[in-house]
Write an enzyme that holds these catalytic residues in place. Structure first.
Site, PDB file in Angstrom:
ATOM      1  N   SER A  44       0.789  -1.238   0.000  1.00 23.92           N
ATOM      2  CA  SER A  44       0.000   0.000   0.000  1.00 23.92           C
ATOM      3  C   SER A  44       0.821   1.287   0.000  1.00 23.92           C
ATOM      4  O   SER A  44       0.249   2.368  -0.105  1.00 23.92           O
ATOM      5  CB  SER A  44      -0.947   0.015   1.207  1.00 23.92           C
ATOM      6  N   LYS A  87      -5.564   4.805   8.686  1.00 22.61           N
ATOM      7  CA  LYS A  87      -4.469   5.578   8.089  1.00 22.61           C
ATOM      8  C   LYS A  87      -4.772   7.080   8.090  1.00 22.61           C
ATOM      9  O   LYS A  87      -3.858   7.901   8.251  1.00 22.61           O
ATOM     10  CB  LYS A  87      -4.195   5.075   6.674  1.00 22.61           C
TER      11      LYS A  87
END
Length: 376
Positions: free
Chosen positions: A269, A314
């Protein structure tokens, strides 16, 4: 005559020589007993909460890293073979921290904290970690995905900057049920499609963009030193484009040597932020312009930004570490809506080029019109 003699020092006090009577011991009341037992039980329960594992996986905001920064005095992105340039801003990749996997069980306390925290997610362990999976297997997969992510980011960034990145297109296998199954073999090398040379991966992608799913294409491959022509009926991708039904393991000949120095982080990611960092390092413009920009997203060699897991955690980690902007994959936007921390602005991106333009606009103070995750 006898002289009288006196003795120096204090005169003994007969009363002082007598022992003081012992103090009476305090009486133990029922209330004191109950309090002591309560403290003992509480301590025991606390120990249980910390030690006893729970059958859940807990994910929380993890650390962030500035890809334009340094690791122990070494640039996180190191380049040889090209001129590099300094930056005043920060481009922060984001991560999640998790417990519940093999070797890292979630305690009852971890689980309780996850349930009451708005920035954590608690799921049954088997939904996150297959029962037969070992920690070594997880670590190996994460490492492989990170290495692939770095390579893809490098190729995409160099291509975005106008470099030619030659590649040998090696077949790693075929898709079951596709037109290529039984016709192409592992280790075949694609050299042409319909007579057009395939010097790099981008040329293959561009050639397929002109093909209608269901059409037959002629692939020229090198197999055991011999050139062969193979007619393959194309299939359809999820986005409606054509595919030839093979897994490609491209072997790139990079014109610039890029090394990404990062440990303790796995998975794919960080690809988008790696690619943006490479672009920033190799261009004289100060794209970020002093801003702190975080983000996430996978990156393929064509420059497409892909969705990731843990986007909400996140976002929290980015805001916690000082970011005011966040670049999110467009396919994650539905998860972002109504979960953006105060003080953080989220920009939706689908390609590396869009992400690069967003960074430039943010650094220049002209980001008001950038697309945001405002609708599912």
């Amino acid at each position: 005559m006898l002289d009288d003699h006196t003795q120096d020092g204090p005169v003994p006090d007969p009363a002082a020589s007598q022992a003081d009577p012992p103090e009476e011991a305090p009486r133990v009341t029922p209330r004191a007993v109950i309090l002591s037992l309560g403290m003992l039980v509480t301590s025991a329960l606390a120990a249980v909460l910390v030690v006893v594992p729970a059958p859940y996986a807990v994910t929380s905001p993890g650390p962030t890293r500035d890809v334009l920064g340094e690791v122990d005095g070494t640039p996180l992105i190191a380049v040889e073979g090209a001129t590099t340039y300094p930056s005043t801003g920060e481009l922060r990749l984001t991560t999640i921290s998790s417990t519940g996997g093999p070797g890292y069980p979630s305690s009852v306390l971890d689980t309780l904290r996850g349930w009451v925290s708005s920035s954590s997610v608690v799921l049954p362990r088997e939904q996150v970690y297959p029962p037969a999976t070992t920690q070594d297997e997880i670590d190996e997969t994460n490492t492989e995905e990170m290495v692939s992510s770095q390579e893809n980011a490098t190729v995409a960034a160099l291509t975005e900057l106008g470099y030619e990145v030659p590649a040998t297109l090696v077949v790693a296998g075929t898709v079951e049920g596709s037109g290529a199954e039984g016709l192409l073999e592992e280790a075949d090398v694609l050299t042409q499609m319909d007579g057009v040379d395939l010097p790099d991966y981008q040329t293959l992608i561009g050639a397929l963009a002109d093909v209608t799913p269901g059409d037959t294409v002629t692939l020229t491959v090198q197999r055991e030193g011999q050139a062969r022509d193979v007619d393959v009926v194309t299939g359809e991708r999820e986005d409606g484009g054509a595919q030839i039904g093979v897994f490609i393991d491209p072997q790139f000949d990079l014109p610039v040597d890029v090394t990404i120095n990062i440990d303790g982080i796995g998975g794919p990611s960080a690809g988008t932020m790696f690619a943006l960092g490479i672009v920033d390092v190799l261009t004289p413009e100060d794209e970020a312009g002093g801003e702190v920009i975080a983000g996430t997203g996978t990156m393929d060699v064509s420059g497409a930004v892909g969705p990731i897991g843990g986007i909400r955690q996140k976002l929290v980690g980015a805001q916690r570490d000082g970011a005011e902007w966040f670049l999110a994959p467009a396919d994650n936007c539905a998860e972002v809506v109504d979960h953006v921390p105060d003080g953080l602005r989220v920009v939706s991106v689908s390609t590396l080029h869009e992400a690069r333009e967003a960074v430039v606009a943010i650094g220049a103070g002209t980001a008001d019109d950038l697309p945001t995750c405002t609708a599912g």
